[in-house]
Scaffold this motif. Structure first.
Motif, PDB file in Angstrom:
ATOM      1  N   ASP A   1       6.558  12.353  -5.001  1.00 12.64           N
ATOM      2  CA  ASP A   1       6.577  13.525  -4.137  1.00 12.64           C
ATOM      3  C   ASP A   1       5.919  14.724  -4.808  1.00 12.64           C
ATOM      4  N   ALA A   2       6.103  14.867  -6.133  1.00 10.89           N
ATOM      5  CA  ALA A   2       5.459  15.961  -6.862  1.00 10.89           C
ATOM      6  C   ALA A   2       3.946  15.766  -6.903  1.00 10.89           C
ATOM      7  N   LEU A   3       3.514  14.509  -7.137  1.00 14.73           N
ATOM      8  CA  LEU A   3       2.072  14.232  -7.176  1.00 14.73           C
ATOM      9  C   LEU A   3       1.416  14.518  -5.828  1.00 14.73           C
TER      10      LEU A   3
ATOM     11  N   ILE B   1      -8.954  11.750  -7.422  1.00 17.42           N
ATOM     12  CA  ILE B   1      -7.742  12.190  -8.107  1.00 17.42           C
ATOM     13  C   ILE B   1      -7.524  11.256  -9.286  1.00 17.42           C
ATOM     14  N   PHE B   2      -7.405  11.810 -10.483  1.00 16.22           N
ATOM     15  CA  PHE B   2      -7.196  11.013 -11.689  1.00 16.22           C
ATOM     16  C   PHE B   2      -5.780  11.242 -12.202  1.00 16.22           C
ATOM     17  N   VAL B   3      -4.982  10.171 -12.228  1.00 16.72           N
ATOM     18  CA  VAL B   3      -3.578  10.257 -12.641  1.00 16.72           C
ATOM     19  C   VAL B   3      -3.391   9.507 -13.949  1.00 16.72           C
ATOM     20  N   LEU B   4      -2.910  10.211 -14.968  1.00 21.26           N
ATOM     21  CA  LEU B   4      -2.647   9.578 -16.254  1.00 21.26           C
ATOM     22  C   LEU B   4      -1.441   8.649 -16.151  1.00 21.26           C
TER      23      LEU B   4
ATOM     24  N   VAL C   1      -6.097  25.363 -14.635  1.00 26.98           N
ATOM     25  CA  VAL C   1      -5.147  24.564 -15.410  1.00 26.98           C
ATOM     26  C   VAL C   1      -3.757  25.107 -15.097  1.00 26.98           C
ATOM     27  N   GLY C   2      -2.830  24.214 -14.771  1.00 26.23           N
ATOM     28  CA  GLY C   2      -1.499  24.694 -14.406  1.00 26.23           C
ATOM     29  C   GLY C   2      -0.425  23.658 -14.613  1.00 26.23           C
ATOM     30  N   THR C   3       0.800  24.104 -14.398  1.00 27.42           N
ATOM     31  CA  THR C   3       1.958  23.212 -14.430  1.00 27.42           C
ATOM     32  C   THR C   3       2.395  22.963 -12.994  1.00 27.42           C
ATOM     33  N   GLN C   4       3.679  22.621 -12.824  1.00 25.83           N
ATOM     34  CA  GLN C   4       4.222  22.396 -11.476  1.00 25.83           C
ATOM     35  C   GLN C   4       4.064  23.621 -10.595  1.00 25.83           C
TER      36      GLN C   4
END
Length: 738
Positions: free
Chosen positions: A551-553, A571-574, A527-530
């Protein structure tokens, strides 16, 4: 002749030995910087100007007053550089004026001399007299002291200078023979060389001053050689069958931009590009620039394994702590060795240096000894990785630096990224004098590379915790990415029954963060952030992520099925954009990203660039405004860089531009106090957390500066800390955690 010394206790270095040491290092620097001649437009003269500057720079220490100072520890009260230039007067050489200015300024800048020897400036005194109605100040006092010191010079030393010059010619340090007459200048050097000096077209003297300062400092530190990298180190590339884009990089000459997917061997491409310059001797040193400490440390490990610890430097604000952690694991070096690597990295004295851009950009603010930085960046290669990660202000300064080093310093730059929108690439290209080579992976090859299936989902991560737990039980390794620390901690706590897990974010103390980065490769759940977007060399099976700009994704996606050996990974994107995400990211770009990804099922690499250009078809007005203001201001500032002038406040001004104040949780107060008692205060950086200036102001009531012995002081923050969770949020919507 009585023994004359350049330095006193404890080493008692003889003056002639120090002069020869500095001459030798100047000679090595001239080899290290093969194109210095063309950069300075001094052609065949550069060698002898540099060597003669090194030889004469400290001759003023032959005065009896300086020698008495070394033995009595009582201040002499005069500047040896002034006497050195007076001794130089007996040399027959057409560039004596340049050498004189370089010698006068190797410890102090010209502002010091014009301030402290103001009575010699007749024009200035005339102006003051006219304004205030007073008579011109008397210069006799300065002249009398000058003449007194000249009379105290060791005559035998003066008589030996011709023999020294002959020796340097015979040993091939000097290209020409020179005649020297033991006579001293009757004109005060400040009056002769500093007061009338114009800073127009003084760029060559910036580099010459840098060369003398660097040679003098390194000799004083006991450094006798400059490491040159052996071309054989590049032979590791022969073990690989280079791909098409890597071959193009290898053949590309001059400034280049590479756009290639994560995991496609961009680092090998950049080294293949650099290899030819080392082979031909066109350069001897390389800077590898990355934005984040974690990615810098990772690249340092990789390069030091390839090119050797002795050839690789590490340059960022926590370098010592990183070096100790990296090398102690393998017991390669001692703490003292780590300190040496850190100090030599700060001096840029390695053929390869892995660095943040900020450690290099500071030299363009005319900080003290900035000339050595510009000197050692000249003729260099720069590899710039992850360039997409910078904000508008940082990008403006970075591209301003690229403009200067390619225009003025003769450096070559290789920029690479998996994601550079066309609108940003155009700004990068415009920072060069001529359009750089653009290298891309062939679309036919990219169309065959497909690692990820995109799934846009509603709700929040907590709605999928059971689904994620079941996947972990089935043997899958999952990454969950949140946009805020608060969200990441809340998600992490929902998986209390998953034992093999790790949390990564930016509010762990340095020691804990380093330990967690070692764990990420073999966890069932990350589990992490950027913080996971860059640098971590990990390969998980699936990802659940909160929404972010494309670009971040794409950087996040690169941590899943990294090498494409797992078929197609989900990949699951909210789709829900919460307040924390709006606070961190541009809402319009994030919404546009989700809208664009809804129409994608399989994300093959050939459609990535069109998607990026669709989302970023233009830069937002605020980015454009900040970038243009910063870039143009930086260019103006570099145009104002002057020889022999330092900005005493530049370092503080520079650091105020960037967020970053180190604080320590109060729970480690006793630990830090004990380390100081044991003289292990260098290890205190293990317990620091970096917060922004805004965050520091927000928490000023619970942040206190604590004083310790030896004049040491540190900021401590009164906030709960846990090694598994980091700093714990204390208030609702706390910006420290967003």
């Amino acid at each position: 002749m009585n023994k004359l010394y350049a330095k006193g206790e404890p080493e008692w270095t003889e003056l002639k030995k120090h002069l020869f040491d500095v001459v030798h290092l100047a000679h090595l620097f001239l080899k290290y910087l093969p194109n210095l001649e063309s950069l300075t437009n001094l052609e065949d003269e550069i060698n002898d100007i540099a060597i003669l500057s090194a030889l004469f720079h400290d001759m003023g220490k032959a005065c009896s007053g300086f020698q008495k100072q070394l033995k009595s520890n009582k201040k002499w009260g005069y500047r040896h550089e002034i006497i050195s230039v007076s001794i130089l007067d007996g040399l027959e050489y057409k560039h004596k004026d340049i050498i004189s200015r370089v010698i006068l300024s190797h410890h102090k800048d010209f502002q010091y001399f014009t301030k402290n020897f103001s009575s010699l400036d007749e024009e200035r005194d005339d102006i003051i007299g006219n304004i205030f109605g007073i008579e011109k100040s008397d210069e006799n006092e300065d002249i009398e002291r000058f003449n007194k010191e000249l009379k105290s010079i060791d005559i035998e030393f003066l008589n030996s200078i011709q023999d020294i010059l002959n020796h340097l010619y015979d040993e091939h340090y000097l290209n020409n023979r020179y005649n020297y007459t033991p006579k001293l200048s009757k004109q005060h050097p400040v009056k002769e060389y500093i007061i009338p000096f114009s800073n127009e077209n003084s760029f060559p003297e910036i580099l010459l001053r840098g060369l003398l300062i660097a040679s003098d400092h390194f000799a004083s530190a006991g450094i006798k050689e400059i490491p040159f990298i052996d071309y054989k180190y590049f032979s590791f590339l022969d073990r690989f069958k280079l791909r098409e884009h890597q071959l193009k990089s290898k053949e590309s000459k001059g400034n280049s931009i590479l756009i290639a997917p994560t995991g496609s061997g961009k680092t090998e491409s950049s080294i293949a590009w650099a290899k030819k310059y080392f082979k031909t001797g066109e350069t001897t040193h390389l800077f590898y620039i990355l934005p984040f400490t974690a990615s810098i440390n990772s690249m340092y490990e990789r390069f030091s394994d390839i090119f050797g610890i002795e050839n690789t430097g590490l340059l960022h604000s926590k370098a010592l702590n990183s070096l100790i952690q990296i090398h102690n694991e393998n017991e390669k070096i001692t703490i003292e060795d780590a300190k040496t690597i850190k100090e030599q990295s700060k001096k840029l004295l390695f053929p390869i240096i892995i660095s943040t851009p900020w450690q290099l950009i500071q030299y363009f603010f005319s900080i003290k000894f900035y000339e050595t930085g510009l000197l050692l960046m000249s003729d260099a290669l720069f590899i710039v990785d992850e360039i997409h990660c910078y904000d508008a202000k940082s990008m403006g300064m970075f591209l301003g630096m690229i403009h200067y080093i390619s225009k003025k310093l003769g450096s070559n730059i290789f920029i690479m990224s998996a994601t550079i929108p066309k609108v940003l690439r155009e700004k990068i290209e415009n920072s060069f004098l001529s359009k750089p080579n653009l290298i891309k992976v062939d679309k036919k090859i990219l169309s065959k590379q497909c690692r990820h299936k995109i799934n846009i989902i509603s709700g929040s991560i907590k709605d999928y915790t059971e689904e994620i737990k079941n996947k972990i039980k089935s043997g899958k390794r999952i990454i969950v990415v949140a946009n805020s620390i608060k969200s990441a901690i809340n998600i992490f706590e929902k998986f209390e029954n998953v034992e093999n897990k790790v949390l990564i974010h930016g509010k762990f103390i340095a020691k804990d963060r380093a330990e967690k980065e070692k764990l990420v490769k073999d966890r069932e759940l990350l589990v992490g952030t950027q913080a996971i977007e860059v640098s971590l060399d990990i390969d998980y099976d699936e990802m659940y992520t909160e929404p972010a700009p494309l670009d971040a994704l794409l950087q996040r996606f690169g941590r899943v099925n990294r090498k494409g050996e797992k078929g197609i990974s989900d990949i699951f994107v909210l789709s829900n954009i919460d307040d924390a995400t709006k606070f961190i990211y541009d809402q319009h770009i994030t919404e546009k990203t989700i809208e664009t990804l809804r129409g994608i099922d399989l994300l093959s690499e050939d459609i990535v660039e069109p998607l990026i250009d669709k989302v970023y078809n233009k830069l937002n007005d605020n980015y454009e405004k900040i970038f243009n203001e910063t870039y143009n201001s930086f260019i103006e500032m570099t145009d104002l860089i002057k020889a022999y002038k330092w900005d005493d406040e530049a370092k503080d001004k520079f650091h105020k531009l960037f967020d970053g104040i180190e604080v320590i949780p109060y729970s480690f107060y006793d630990t830090c106090s004990n380390l100081i008692d044991q003289n292990r205060f260098m290890e205190i950086s293990n317990y620091t957390i970096t917060i922004s200036n805004k965050q520091f102001y927000k928490y000023k009531d619970i942040i206190h500066r604590e004083e310790f012995k030896r004049g040491l002081s540190y900021y401590f923050i009164d906030m709960k800390y846990q090694s598994d969770l980091g700093l714990i949020e204390t208030t609702k919507n706390d910006p420290l955690f967003m």
